[in-house]
Design a protein around this motif. Sequence first.
Motif: not given
Length: 140
Positions: A4, A80-82, A104-105
């Motif tokens: 991110r 994912t952003a994380d 995300e999701q």
Amino acid sequence: MKVRDVMTQQVDWVAPTASIAEIARLMKNKDVGSIPICEDKKVIGMITDRDIVLKVIADGLNWESKTAKDIMNSQVITVTADQDVHEAAHLMSEYQIRRLPVVEQGKLVGIVALGDLAIEKIHINEAGDALSDISQGARH
């Protein structure tokens, strides 16, 4: 550092019914080499400028009748952003790709490119190694 922190958040995408001409114009106008193909912001494929050249033009196909669904790569690798940027660099190297959609999701929230890692001076050796692997066609 997380994906991110380096990803591009404003990402244009098209539906699977988008024409090849529409995709090429979007690539030109946005100065990008790939476009995610989405249904309700869920990534179902990717098309690169190289896909257009090799799968349509070089094969002599009628680009006016082809759509994103006809030539997209549906085996999309995402992050994912994380996730850590180390993981993104590793995936780029392993799968020989320069751009990863960020989800995300299950929904598209950004894109991270190999250049994002290098420009931000993050893990230069990893980004350089990934680029070298991609350019040479090495498989891990």
